[in-house]
Design a protein around this motif. Structure first.
Motif, short mmCIF file in Angstrom:
data_model
loop_
_atom_site.label_atom_id
_atom_site.label_comp_id
_atom_site.label_asym_id
_atom_site.label_seq_id
_atom_site.Cartn_x
_atom_site.Cartn_y
_atom_site.Cartn_z
N MET A 1 0.84 -1.18 0.00
CA MET A 1 0.00 0.00 0.00
C MET A 1 0.88 1.24 0.00
O MET A 1 1.79 1.36 0.80
N ALA A 2 0.61 2.15 -0.86
CA ALA A 2 1.40 3.38 -0.96
C ALA A 2 1.02 4.34 0.17
O ALA A 2 -0.09 4.29 0.70
N ASP A 3 1.94 5.22 0.52
CA ASP A 3 1.70 6.20 1.58
C ASP A 3 0.66 7.24 1.19
O ASP A 3 0.22 8.02 2.02
N THR A 4 0.26 7.26 -0.06
CA THR A 4 -0.73 8.25 -0.51
C THR A 4 -2.13 7.67 -0.65
O THR A 4 -3.06 8.39 -1.00
N ASP A 5 -2.30 6.37 -0.37
CA ASP A 5 -3.62 5.76 -0.43
C ASP A 5 -4.50 6.32 0.69
O ASP A 5 -4.03 6.52 1.81
N PRO A 6 -5.80 6.56 0.41
CA PRO A 6 -6.69 7.04 1.47
C PRO A 6 -6.81 6.01 2.60
O PRO A 6 -6.82 4.80 2.36
N VAL A 7 -6.86 6.52 3.83
CA VAL A 7 -6.98 5.67 5.02
C VAL A 7 -8.16 6.17 5.85
O VAL A 7 -8.26 7.37 6.14
N PHE A 8 -9.05 5.24 6.22
CA PHE A 8 -10.15 5.54 7.14
C PHE A 8 -10.31 4.33 8.04
O PHE A 8 -10.78 3.28 7.61
N ASN A 9 -9.89 4.46 9.30
CA ASN A 9 -9.96 3.36 10.26
C ASN A 9 -10.62 3.83 11.54
O ASN A 9 -10.33 4.93 12.03
N ILE A 10 -11.48 2.98 12.09
CA ILE A 10 -12.07 3.24 13.40
C ILE A 10 -11.11 2.66 14.42
O ILE A 10 -10.87 1.44 14.44
N GLN A 11 -10.53 3.51 15.26
CA GLN A 11 -9.62 3.04 16.29
C GLN A 11 -10.39 2.56 17.52
O GLN A 11 -10.04 1.54 18.12
N ARG A 12 -11.43 3.33 17.90
CA ARG A 12 -12.17 2.99 19.11
C ARG A 12 -13.46 3.81 19.15
O ARG A 12 -13.48 4.95 18.72
N VAL A 13 -14.52 3.22 19.70
CA VAL A 13 -15.76 3.93 19.99
C VAL A 13 -16.01 3.74 21.48
O VAL A 13 -15.94 2.61 21.98
N TYR A 14 -16.28 4.84 22.19
CA TYR A 14 -16.41 4.74 23.64
C TYR A 14 -17.38 5.79 24.19
O TYR A 14 -17.61 6.83 23.58
N LEU A 15 -17.92 5.48 25.37
CA LEU A 15 -18.78 6.41 26.09
C LEU A 15 -17.88 7.35 26.87
O LEU A 15 -17.20 6.94 27.80
#
Length: 150
Positions: A1-15
């Motif tokens: 994966m190239a460093d310019t590829d779009p990235v969208f990751n959920i790291q954590r969901v919390y109250l």
């Protein structure tokens, strides 16, 4: 994966925060009148590190009989998202629409649960069209921009 590829990751969901107040109990619980319900929602985004954002969706639910509060519920549900290499013109939509859509169902469940645990019928927050909400906020900000003349 190239460093310019779009990235969208959920790291954590919390109250992040939750409170339920019943300042006029137990007397208010003996009232026979139906309470009025007021619901306010908000979205906040904070850049916490390079390419990492905390998106917080807040709900405030207040019920009153006349001018006395039956209960006040406030919840903040947050998510940490890694968002990189997204075109600048698309970042607002990702942060203002996509992220809140992911966080909001958790908020809805926590609000209903907290209110029910307080001894009241659960309040089920309606589905929200975050795209429409985002567009309205942008339009309001555009209208509020000062006009500079020379």
């Amino acid at each position: 994966m190239a460093d310019t590829d779009p990235v969208f990751n959920i790291q954590r969901v919390y109250l992040k925060e939750a409170s339920l107040e019943q300042p006029n109990s137990p007397a208010i619980l003996l009232e026979q009148e139906q309470p009025a319900v007021e619901i306010n929602l908000g979205v906040n985004a904070e850049n916490v590190a390079e390419g990492v954002f905390e998106i917080t969706v807040t709900a405030t639910v207040q019920t009153k009989i006349q001018d006395k509060t039956v209960f006040l519920c406030e919840c903040k549900q947050a998510g940490i998202f890694e968002i990189r290499n997204i075109p600048e013109d698309q970042m607002g939509g990702v942060i203002g629409i996509a992220c809140p859509q992911i966080v909001y169902p958790y908020l809805r469940g926590n609000v209903a649960d907290l209110i029910q645990r307080g001894g009241f019928p659960p309040v089920h927050l309606a589905e929200i069209n975050f795209q429409s909400m985002y567009e309205q906020q942008n339009a309001a900000q555009a209208d509020a921009s000062p006009i500079v003349t020379q």
